[in-house]
Design a protein around this motif. Structure first.
Motif, short mmCIF file in Angstrom:
data_model
loop_
_atom_site.label_atom_id
_atom_site.label_comp_id
_atom_site.label_asym_id
_atom_site.label_seq_id
_atom_site.Cartn_x
_atom_site.Cartn_y
_atom_site.Cartn_z
N LEU A 42 0.83 -1.21 0.00
CA LEU A 42 0.00 0.00 0.00
C LEU A 42 0.86 1.26 0.00
CD1 LEU A 42 -3.00 -0.72 2.39
CD2 LEU A 42 -3.11 -0.05 -0.01
N ASP A 55 -9.56 -2.54 -1.25
CA ASP A 55 -10.64 -1.71 -0.72
C ASP A 55 -10.05 -0.42 -0.13
OD1 ASP A 55 -13.40 -1.63 -0.38
OD2 ASP A 55 -13.19 -1.98 1.78
N ILE A 56 -8.97 -0.57 0.62
CA ILE A 56 -8.32 0.61 1.22
C ILE A 56 -7.77 1.52 0.12
CG2 ILE A 56 -6.34 1.35 2.63
CD1 ILE A 56 -6.86 -1.14 4.36
N SER A 116 -8.80 1.89 -2.93
CA SER A 116 -9.86 2.63 -3.63
C SER A 116 -10.38 3.76 -2.73
CB SER A 116 -10.98 1.70 -4.08
OG SER A 116 -11.62 1.17 -2.95
N GLY A 117 -10.44 3.50 -1.42
CA GLY A 117 -10.83 4.56 -0.47
C GLY A 117 -9.84 5.71 -0.49
N MET A 118 -8.55 5.37 -0.54
CA MET A 118 -7.48 6.39 -0.58
C MET A 118 -7.63 7.27 -1.82
SD MET A 118 -3.82 4.74 0.24
CE MET A 118 -3.32 4.21 1.85
N ALA A 133 -10.36 7.76 -3.66
CA ALA A 133 -11.58 8.59 -3.55
C ALA A 133 -11.31 9.78 -2.64
CB ALA A 133 -12.73 7.74 -3.01
N PHE A 134 -10.64 9.50 -1.55
CA PHE A 134 -10.32 10.54 -0.58
C PHE A 134 -9.48 11.64 -1.22
CE2 PHE A 134 -9.80 11.94 3.72
CZ PHE A 134 -10.86 11.31 4.35
N ILE A 144 -16.82 11.51 3.18
CA ILE A 144 -15.41 11.91 3.11
C ILE A 144 -15.04 12.77 4.32
CG2 ILE A 144 -13.73 13.33 1.81
CD1 ILE A 144 -14.22 11.21 -0.08
N HIS A 184 0.98 7.96 5.71
CA HIS A 184 0.53 6.66 5.22
C HIS A 184 -0.52 6.08 6.16
CE1 HIS A 184 0.47 2.72 3.49
NE2 HIS A 184 0.87 2.18 4.62
N ARG A 197 -3.79 7.99 5.94
CA ARG A 197 -4.56 7.71 4.73
C ARG A 197 -5.26 6.35 4.82
NH1 ARG A 197 -0.26 9.57 0.21
NH2 ARG A 197 -1.16 11.58 -0.37
N VAL A 198 -4.54 5.38 5.37
CA VAL A 198 -5.15 4.04 5.51
C VAL A 198 -6.37 4.13 6.42
CG1 VAL A 198 -4.79 1.70 6.45
CG2 VAL A 198 -3.02 2.77 5.05
N ALA A 224 -9.18 6.00 4.73
CA ALA A 224 -9.82 5.17 3.70
C ALA A 224 -10.71 4.12 4.34
CB ALA A 224 -8.74 4.51 2.85
N GLU A 225 -10.25 3.53 5.44
CA GLU A 225 -11.07 2.52 6.14
C GLU A 225 -12.35 3.16 6.69
OE1 GLU A 225 -7.59 -0.58 7.71
OE2 GLU A 225 -8.19 1.12 8.96
N TYR A 241 -13.80 5.79 5.60
CA TYR A 241 -14.64 6.18 4.46
C TYR A 241 -15.42 4.98 3.92
CZ TYR A 241 -15.75 7.44 -0.37
OH TYR A 241 -16.39 7.63 -1.55
N ARG A 242 -14.71 3.86 3.75
CA ARG A 242 -15.37 2.66 3.21
C ARG A 242 -16.47 2.19 4.18
NH1 ARG A 242 -14.91 2.60 -1.80
NH2 ARG A 242 -15.05 0.37 -2.07
#
Lengths: 138, 196
Positions: free
Chosen positions: A5, A32-33, A35-37, A39-40, B134, B178, B181-182, B185-186, B188-189
């Motif tokens: 990642l 999944d992470i 794609s979230g990154m 989008a973010f 977001i 890093h 962001r992880v 993203a988590e 957000y999902r």
């Protein structure tokens, strides 16, 4: 050692496309992470700007008072006003309770309420073995 | 300098604006300089405080006053935007601390007088109109992580500049970014999944 990642993130930051070979190594959770990154990264600026006004800045010579200060004063005023009521009610209730107690004690001891009731003599009375007092209504 | 020969502040670079402000203390130059960066300042104030419009405007005013006082001493050792963003972040953090104290006080006072059915001030404050997954995901992160993401992904600052703004080593910026962001993203999902 960098994880996959982190490597993907380096590509994102440099504006390069993430190599397919790297993507194929990612498991579902990592994908999944990622794609979230993405989008973010793509949408955060737009989303933040939705909540931020675009009005220009004008220097004000009078320093504004923090908006939270009036709230504190208002809350303090509410507290002071409302505290008065429970304190008053408590005092008043205590007075009523005492009156009820005096009446009750007067009735069962068939005496007037005085401090004598709490004197050593009265306290030495064997209240447990005393004749029960029948109360019709209470 | 002759007024007729002066350029409009809009035509000047940041550096020239600062030099002219140092020399003449022109408010128009100062306003112009700040307006160039106002959007970024608002974003930083917003991401640090998760605040309302009033919070953001308070922070901007405080940042502007500090800048107005500090700009004559600006020595060009760092980039102006780095200096300004650091100033804004510091003011935003001060604002949070002050608000936190006030909020606790208000909360304590209101809890003493309110009935069970009423919302606590914290609940009311949390009910801001933040509906996007977001922003909601961003706001679940700690302050440093939020600011890191905004500086990198919205303000497009380099790791070196972020390191100067947040006063943390460049390597730490990278690893924290890093992680942030992880987590973002988590979050957000998860929020997107909950919406379905």
């Amino acid at each position: 050692m960098k994880d996959l990642l982190e490597k993907a993130q380096d590509y994102l930051d440099s504006g390069e496309a993430i190599p397919e070979e790297l993507i194929s190594k990612l498991n579902n959770s990592q994908l999944d992470i990622l794609s979230g990154m993405i989008a973010f990264k793509n949408e955060l600026g737009t989303e933040l700007d939705k909540y931020i006004s675009s009005k220009p800045f004008i220097l004000k010579t009078d320093k504004r008072q923090s908006t939270s200060r009036p709230a504190v004063w208002a809350a303090a005023a509410v507290l002071i006003m409302s505290l008065g009521i429970p304190v008053y009610e408590t005092i008043d209730n205590n007075r009523l309770v005492k009156q009820e107690t005096r009446k009750f004690v007067s009735e069962i001891t068939e005496s007037n309420w005085t401090m004598d009731i709490l004197s050593e003599d009265s306290l030495s009375t064997d209240w447990f073995n005393a004749e029960p007092v029948v109360m019709e209504t209470f | 300098m002759d007024n007729r020969n002066r350029s409009f502040p809009e035509d000047l670079s940041d550096e020239d604006c600062i030099k002219r402000f140092k020399e003449h203390k022109e408010e128009a130059v100062f306003n112009c300089l700040l307006n160039r960066h106002i959007k970024s300042i608002r974003r930083i104030a917003f991401s640090v405080t998760r605040g309302t419009e009033d919070d953001i405007e308070d922070i901007i005013q405080e940042t502007a006053f500090a800048l107005y006082k500090g700009l004559p001493g600006f020595s060009f050792n760092s980039n102006f935007s780095t200096y300004l963003y650091r100033l804004c972040r510091n003011k935003a953090i001060d604002h949070i601390r002050r608000n936190e104290r006030n909020r606790k006080l208000v909360s304590r006072i209101i809890n003493m007088v309110s009935t069970k059915d009423e919302e606590s001030p914290d609940t009311v404050l949390e009910k801001k109109d933040i509906k996007s997954s977001i922003t909601a995901a961003l706001f679940e992160l700690p302050e440093t992580e939020r600011t890191l993401i905004v500086l990198k992904d919205v303000e497009h600052k380099s790791l070196k500049e972020i390191s100067a703004i947040l006063k943390i080593p460049e390597g730490t910026v990278k690893s924290k970014l890093h992680r942030a962001r992880v987590r973002a993203a988590e979050n957000y999902r998860r929020k997107e999944y909950e919406k379905r």
